[in-house]
Design an enzyme around this catalytic site. Structure first.
Site, PDB file in Angstrom:
ATOM      1  N   ARG A   1       0.847  -1.177   0.000  1.00 43.16           N
ATOM      2  CA  ARG A   1       0.000   0.000   0.000  1.00 43.16           C
ATOM      3  C   ARG A   1       0.886   1.232   0.000  1.00 43.16           C
ATOM      4  NH1 ARG A   1      -3.321  -2.735  -1.659  1.00 43.16           N
ATOM      5  NH2 ARG A   1      -5.467  -3.093  -0.984  1.00 43.16           N
TER       6      ARG A   1
ATOM      7  N   GLU B   1      -2.491   8.616  -4.132  1.00 41.48           N
ATOM      8  CA  GLU B   1      -2.843   7.754  -5.264  1.00 41.48           C
ATOM      9  C   GLU B   1      -4.267   8.061  -5.721  1.00 41.48           C
ATOM     10  OE1 GLU B   1      -3.425   3.057  -5.596  1.00 41.48           O
ATOM     11  OE2 GLU B   1      -1.381   3.590  -4.984  1.00 41.48           O
TER      12      GLU B   1
ATOM     13  N   HIS C   1      -0.696   0.934  -9.773  1.00 43.44           N
ATOM     14  CA  HIS C   1      -1.475   0.041  -8.908  1.00 43.44           C
ATOM     15  C   HIS C   1      -2.199  -1.031  -9.735  1.00 43.44           C
ATOM     16  CE1 HIS C   1      -3.711  -0.197  -4.789  1.00 43.44           C
ATOM     17  NE2 HIS C   1      -3.491  -1.395  -5.315  1.00 43.44           N
TER      18      HIS C   1
END
Length: 306
Positions: free
Chosen positions: A223, A251, A270
């Protein structure tokens, strides 16, 4: 006996489930429209949809929310009472591990530079770093970490696993996180696959990065907030370390963020679990949840009960 009410967000996932047994009522529901029934047994939300949708379940009684992601940071405080939440363990580990190894190989062997040279029609050989014989510190030894470890074995690395507590597992000694200060100075590559949350936020901070040897590579497929972005940018700009990141904080990464242009960094958006392997695997998991709930058995992968 009323049917088991199941919702999935797309026709694609509905098709992947195949023919369902009698007594299962399947609906396509993306959570943006009113719920298809007054009570729902299994709800599969859209993939990578954040947590804002969780408020829907305050209005409709729901048995199980089956996420399509492994991570569930941010869900704890947003899940209405009476809802059980399961993550997608078994769905993304393989693909995420593939990407972790690919990012490490690309960074070590200078692949981004070759791509830029190809765009310019330039023949630009280099003498690169290897993955072989490097000491790889694997920070996180859950599902993704174990999948990474398995894929690293043929690359002849010196693997050092670190988790929340020390133990021996899979023929490997796993160090406790409290041992990091003594391990970091000898790590050529750090691969981070920890879950998010307050306990792991900024575990990779200035002190962590300062303890690494010059030129070390940090790979993050966990993460974004695991890494203190400001500290990482500072180390990158000084040429102290390199990074290969599938997740960032913030993000999505803003267009003008200095991380984009920092030297020695490779960024993917991602996409660790976003591969062709996901569709059949999430469908298998949802089918198993349906079968278990029809049989009165506990669902798999429960991580939260509100």
């Amino acid at each position: 006996m009323r049917p088991l009410i199941v919702t999935v967000p797309t026709q694609e996932l509905a098709d992947d489930l195949g023919t369902l047994p009698d007594g299962v009522d399947l609906h396509i529901w993306d959570l943006a429209s009113p719920p298809p029934a007054p009570t729902l047994d299994i709800v599969v939300p859209p993939y990578m949809s954040g947590t804002a949708w969780l408020e829907v379940f305050a209005q409709v009684p729901t048995g199980l929310v089956q996420s399509q992601s492994i991570g569930y940071d941010g869900v704890t405080g947003a899940l209405p009472p009476g809802v059980t939440f399961a993550n997608a363990a078994s769905v993304h580990e393989t693909s995420t591990a593939e990407l972790a190894v690919a990012l490490a190989l690309a960074a070590q062997r200078g692949i981004p530079g070759f791509v830029r040279a190809q765009d310019e029609g330039s023949w630009a050989p280099i003498f690169a770093d290897s993955l072989a014989d490097r000491r790889v510190l694997l920070l996180g030894y859950g599902g993704v970490g174990k999948a990474i470890a398995e894929r690293l074995r043929p690359f002849e690395v010196d693997l050092v696993a670190v988790a929340s507590r020390a133990r021996d597992e899979d023929g490997l000694h796993v160090h406790g996180v409290d041992e990091l200060p003594s391990l970091l100075p000898y790590a050529d590559i750090v691969m981070v696959s920890l879950p998010g949350g307050d306990a792991t936020r900024h575990i990779v901070d200035d002190a962590f990065l300062s303890a690494l040897p010059d030129g070390a590579l940090v790979v993050n497929v966990g993460r974004g907030p695991l890494v203190d972005t400001d500290a990482l940018v500072a180390h990158l700009q000084r040429g102290r370390v390199r990074a290969a990141l599938d997740v960032t904080d913030p993000e999505p990464l803003p267009r003008d963020h200095p991380l984009w242009s920092a030297p020695g960094v490779l960024i993917s958006p991602h996409v660790g679990g976003a591969t062709s392997a996901m569709r059949p695997r999430i469908a298998r998991l949802v089918r198993r949840q349906i079968d278990r709930m029809r049989a009165g058995e506990e669902p798999l992968n429960i991580v939260l009960r509100s």
